[in-house]
Scaffold this active site. Sequence first.
Site, PDB file in Angstrom:
ATOM      1  N   GLU A 139       0.861  -1.193   0.000  1.00  0.00           N
ATOM      2  CA  GLU A 139       0.000   0.000   0.000  1.00  0.00           C
ATOM      3  C   GLU A 139       0.892   1.236   0.000  1.00  0.00           C
ATOM      4  OE1 GLU A 139      -2.786   0.114   3.308  1.00  0.00           O
ATOM      5  OE2 GLU A 139      -2.656   2.296   3.427  1.00  0.00           O
ATOM      6  N   GLU A 144      -2.609  11.739   3.355  1.00  0.00           N
ATOM      7  CA  GLU A 144      -3.536  11.269   4.391  1.00  0.00           C
ATOM      8  C   GLU A 144      -3.557  12.309   5.508  1.00  0.00           C
ATOM      9  OE1 GLU A 144      -2.317   7.516   6.057  1.00  0.00           O
ATOM     10  OE2 GLU A 144      -4.336   7.056   6.755  1.00  0.00           O
TER      11      GLU A 144
END
Length: 358
Positions: A139, A144
């Site tokens: 990932e 974020e």
Amino acid sequence: MFPASLLPLAFLLPFAAVPVTADTYDMVMEYAGQNFFDDWTFYNNFDNLTNGDVVFLSASEALSSRLAFVDTTTNNAIMQVDNSSTVVYNDKRNSVRLQTNVRYGVGSVWIADMLHVPYGCSVWPAWWSNAPDWPTGGEIDTFEGVNMVTNSQMGLHTLAGCTVTGQNQSSTLLNSTDCSYLDNSNQGCITTDPDPASYGAAFAAAGGGVFVTEFATTGISVWFFSRADVPAAITANSSSIDTSTLGVPVGNWPSTSCSSSEFFEPQNLIFDITLCGDFAGATTVFAETCSGVCYNDFVLGNGSNYDTAYFEVASVRVFSKEGTNTIVQASAAPRTVPAAALGVALSTLAVAAVAALL
Ligand SMILES: *[C@@H]1O[C@H](CO)[C@@H](O)[C@H](O)[C@H]1NC(C)=O
Ligand SMILES: *[C@@H]1O[C@H](CO)[C@@H](O)[C@H](O)[C@H]1NC(C)=O
Ligand SMILES: *[C@@H]1O[C@H](CO)[C@@H](O)[C@H](O)[C@H]1NC(C)=O
Ligand SMILES: *[C@@H]1O[C@H](CO)[C@@H](O)[C@H](O)[C@H]1NC(C)=O
Ligand SMILES: *[C@@H]1O[C@H](CO)[C@@H](O)[C@H](O)[C@H]1NC(C)=O
Ligand SMILES: *[C@@H]1O[C@H](CO)[C@@H](O)[C@H](O)[C@H]1NC(C)=O
């Protein structure tokens, strides 16, 4: 894995005088304008991945309720949390999670130009990617944030054995260096962007910016450019990009301590916005920048907390290393199909075609 016709020229002709253009990539896909949402799959289930208090709508629900739409004035794509419905106790709020239909293999760069990113207490947005069989295949989190933090973070999550050392990056805000999902409750190997314009109200006030993700055999790198600093190599909308002209990345995970070819498979690119859940809703994380109770005091009620919980995206452009095509179709045949079996299938088809003519 790819038909020979798609192999890089340098691979087919190893002794030919191929110019050294190691960092140059050519555009292979663009998500922009009225067609922005055409080639994505919407999750269509409640958030059973990170335990957020949302239902991720299907494409038809998201488009009809305008949680995903293209603004006809700006031509920008909007993806947002429902801020017009009243949510009562035990119910979840509607939001979106969408991922590209195709995947992008090692040797890819993706560039997202955004005007606004979601923020606010309880809000947890991400622009990221993963392989379908997570944590196998890895990932890559390019952007974020949670709640009212002032800076975005980036990082990797992998199987055990991937760590980060020897980075060539501008950020000194290293949060963690073991990328294994088993380490520190799957925190990942995280770097924080020192630029406050990488998140929240400051991001929007600066006119947004551009996130560049390079998924190369030599490692993974992220650049963030606030609007005023976006280099000409990007603003020119050229159909190719040379990442060596972008300067030192803000985050870097070199293959020397984490082989990107070993720990990462072709990635689906993902936008999602969840509420509370494993990260934003964790009691200590929530308390760092917000007060109250995440679900009770924010998710419930008329939704007026979510007027800033949206992505506004001008474009996502994906590039493959010069002379290659890193697009992997979702429906790609398994790599293990023997050529002989394909030959049988083709001759069967040929017989059927001849039969149809008779
Ligand atoms: C989430 O829900 C979907 C749809 O029911 C299901 O296919 C998937 O396996 C679930 N994932 C997890 C991690 O529970
Ligand atoms: C990461 O480190 C920075 C700098 O020390 C800090 O401000 C930030 O809160 C940390 N982030 C997380 C998720 O721990
Ligand atoms: C680049 O593309 C964007 C959006 O597609 C457009 O607004 C802008 O004018 C283009 N820039 C150049 C230099 O063509
Ligand atoms: C770090 O990256 C920059 C930009 O690509 C490059 O010029 C420089 O040589 C690199 N430094 C090291 C130590 O690899
Ligand atoms: C929505 O709820 C908040 C908090 O209860 C309240 O302050 C606000 O006036 C409400 N907005 C509308 C449009 O009803
Ligand atoms: C929801 O948020 C959007 C984006 O800020 C805003 O344009 C819209 O007016 C809000 N809707 C309601 C019902 O407040």
